[in-house]
Scaffold this motif. Sequence first.
Motif, PDB file in Angstrom:
ATOM      1  N   GLU A 361       0.834  -1.194   0.000  1.00  0.00           N
ATOM      2  CA  GLU A 361       0.000   0.000   0.000  1.00  0.00           C
ATOM      3  C   GLU A 361       0.882   1.263   0.000  1.00  0.00           C
ATOM      4  OE1 GLU A 361      -2.597   0.387   3.353  1.00  0.00           O
ATOM      5  OE2 GLU A 361      -3.428   2.266   2.584  1.00  0.00           O
ATOM      6  N   ALA A 362       1.912   1.241   0.840  1.00  0.00           N
ATOM      7  CA  ALA A 362       2.794   2.415   0.922  1.00  0.00           C
ATOM      8  C   ALA A 362       3.482   2.662  -0.416  1.00  0.00           C
ATOM      9  CB  ALA A 362       3.832   2.203   2.022  1.00  0.00           C
ATOM     10  N   LEU A 363       3.956   1.592  -1.039  1.00  0.00           N
ATOM     11  CA  LEU A 363       4.652   1.764  -2.324  1.00  0.00           C
ATOM     12  C   LEU A 363       3.663   2.188  -3.411  1.00  0.00           C
ATOM     13  CD1 LEU A 363       7.108  -1.296  -2.229  1.00  0.00           C
ATOM     14  CD2 LEU A 363       7.570   1.078  -1.626  1.00  0.00           C
ATOM     15  N   GLY A 364       2.471   1.581  -3.365  1.00  0.00           N
ATOM     16  CA  GLY A 364       1.437   1.911  -4.355  1.00  0.00           C
ATOM     17  C   GLY A 364       1.068   3.388  -4.280  1.00  0.00           C
ATOM     18  N   LYS A 365       0.849   3.861  -3.061  1.00  0.00           N
ATOM     19  CA  LYS A 365       0.481   5.285  -2.891  1.00  0.00           C
ATOM     20  C   LYS A 365       1.585   6.186  -3.392  1.00  0.00           C
ATOM     21  CE  LYS A 365      -2.840   5.395   0.878  1.00  0.00           C
ATOM     22  NZ  LYS A 365      -2.883   5.305   2.352  1.00  0.00           N
ATOM     23  N   GLY A 366       2.825   5.723  -3.270  1.00  0.00           N
ATOM     24  CA  GLY A 366       3.956   6.522  -3.739  1.00  0.00           C
ATOM     25  C   GLY A 366       4.205   6.364  -5.232  1.00  0.00           C
ATOM     26  N   GLY A 367       3.341   5.594  -5.903  1.00  0.00           N
ATOM     27  CA  GLY A 367       3.478   5.416  -7.355  1.00  0.00           C
ATOM     28  C   GLY A 367       4.692   4.562  -7.724  1.00  0.00           C
ATOM     29  N   ILE A 368       5.070   3.679  -6.816  1.00  0.00           N
ATOM     30  CA  ILE A 368       6.249   2.841  -7.094  1.00  0.00           C
ATOM     31  C   ILE A 368       5.800   1.441  -7.507  1.00  0.00           C
ATOM     32  CG2 ILE A 368       8.295   1.766  -6.055  1.00  0.00           C
ATOM     33  CD1 ILE A 368       8.467   4.372  -4.329  1.00  0.00           C
ATOM     34  N   ASN A 369       6.220   1.031  -8.691  1.00  0.00           N
ATOM     35  CA  ASN A 369       5.791  -0.248  -9.231  1.00  0.00           C
ATOM     36  C   ASN A 369       6.651  -1.387  -8.690  1.00  0.00           C
ATOM     37  OD1 ASN A 369       4.196  -1.860 -10.917  1.00  0.00           O
ATOM     38  ND2 ASN A 369       5.890  -1.970 -12.388  1.00  0.00           N
ATOM     39  N   ILE A 370       5.976  -2.464  -8.269  1.00  0.00           N
ATOM     40  CA  ILE A 370       6.703  -3.632  -7.753  1.00  0.00           C
ATOM     41  C   ILE A 370       6.878  -4.627  -8.906  1.00  0.00           C
ATOM     42  CG2 ILE A 370       6.609  -5.556  -6.130  1.00  0.00           C
ATOM     43  CD1 ILE A 370       4.761  -3.770  -4.392  1.00  0.00           C
ATOM     44  N   GLN A 371       8.140  -4.980  -9.173  1.00  0.00           N
ATOM     45  CA  GLN A 371       8.387  -5.901 -10.287  1.00  0.00           C
ATOM     46  C   GLN A 371       8.408  -7.361  -9.845  1.00  0.00           C
ATOM     47  OE1 GLN A 371      11.742  -4.731 -12.663  1.00  0.00           O
ATOM     48  NE2 GLN A 371      11.389  -2.573 -12.325  1.00  0.00           N
ATOM     49  N   MET A 372       8.893  -7.613  -8.656  1.00  0.00           N
ATOM     50  CA  MET A 372       8.949  -8.980  -8.140  1.00  0.00           C
ATOM     51  C   MET A 372       8.768  -8.930  -6.627  1.00  0.00           C
ATOM     52  SD  MET A 372      12.258 -10.323 -10.178  1.00  0.00           S
ATOM     53  CE  MET A 372      12.327 -12.082 -10.167  1.00  0.00           C
ATOM     54  N   ILE A 373       8.285 -10.032  -6.071  1.00  0.00           N
ATOM     55  CA  ILE A 373       8.089 -10.104  -4.614  1.00  0.00           C
ATOM     56  C   ILE A 373       8.674 -11.416  -4.116  1.00  0.00           C
ATOM     57  CG2 ILE A 373       6.354 -10.272  -2.773  1.00  0.00           C
ATOM     58  CD1 ILE A 373       4.392  -8.855  -4.739  1.00  0.00           C
TER      59      ILE A 373
END
Length: 408
Positions: A361-373
């Motif tokens: 959620e924090a990364l999403g709100k910051g507009g940061i795309n997650i490539q792998m988890i």
Amino acid sequence: MALIVQKYGGTSVGTPERIRNVAGRILATQREGNSVVAVVSAMSGVTDNLIKLSRAVSEQPTDREMDVLLSTGEQTTIALTAMAINALGGRAISLTGAQAGILTDGLHTKAKIANITPRQIRKYLNDGVIVIVAGFQGQTLQGTITTLGRGGSDLTAIAIAAALKAHNCEIYTDVDGVYTCDPRIVPRARKIDVIAYDELLEMAGSGSKVMQSRSVEFAKKFNVPFEVRSSFNQNRGTIVKEENPSLEKVVVRGVSIERKQAKVTITNVPDTPGTASRIFTALADANVVIDVIVQNVSVSGATDISFTLSQDELDKLGGLLDEVVREIGAGTVAEQSGIAKLSVVGIGMRTHSGVAATLFEALGKGGINIQMISTSEIKIAVIIDEAKIAEAANLAHEAFGLAGPAAA
Ligand code: ADP
Ligand code: ASP
Ligand code: MG
């Protein structure tokens, strides 16, 4: 009388003034009624300069000669530190790793400590002499000089503390302790008072280079509690020790980042037994170290496999994968650099849900795309664009309430 093992890192002994400061601290510790062994690193920048020098004379120096060369950095510091203590009226003697009885295997540049026979150290301590030991180095049974991997003076200190059954092991560095994230990246990072071996191990292994990760592994294996603290002040540092129920109450202890990562994707891999093995055996045979691996669900009998590795490892690949891809009948190989890994770590995660959701959620709100988890019992790691890593670290840090008060 207590026996104290101290370690001073490169910045702490980076100039003659700093060596004199360290000498004064070591002497003061002895004068408080303790026996002292101090492990010292090369003066800051020296090891890197020696590596540069080697490249100036040879494209591919042997690992054996690299060890002979790199060990000189620490040998300089032990002599200077002993001289500085003697100049202050104390009695100190310097010992190389070999003289200190540090026996290693023969794996040059990343040797493992096999055994320590601290006979000489004990003899000098019994005579009331301060012993200054060269970090980062040892010798094989055959008497060849070896080194213990970058940051290896931490390992020397922990291993000597274990061998001598020291009362205290103190790692002195240029920050006040282990922080919730590298304070150079997250200005509001806080010093952690107590951290479990496993948490620091995960943090060190995922980019928090405040301690060498092998040294933490060693400390855990032989249960050597230690304190990380600053050589520039008298503040209490961070105690690193076995976990206990009160440590488990904290869900996220810290955030680590690792830059300069790369991603490789192989498309259309036939979804049959043995194909993943062919790919990763070929990589292992070439000594390529892989980090996160992701395989997609197969659609019509084929799947994509992606993995990450450090940018330096990427150079080892060459045409290796093209050959494997042809053999197994897969599609294409795509390489992408400029990515980084962010990890959140905490033993409390084992018993708490929602940690991944909070991070995403924090990364999403910051507009940061997650490539792998990727996840483990006490860590959640994501791969993102390297350009966004500092911003992501700050966002994750805030989201888990790790931040201290804003700087005035
Ligand atoms: P030394 O030369 O004393 O061994 P290092 O440079 O190896 O010191 O380690 C100290 C550095 O580690 C700090 O200056 C800091 O920038 C970095 N660092 C990275 N992550 C952390 C963290 N979580 N807490 C504290 N320092 C960290
Ligand atoms: N001098 C070595 C290095 O720079 C070992 C150490 O500092 O711990 O990696
Ligand atoms: Mg270090």
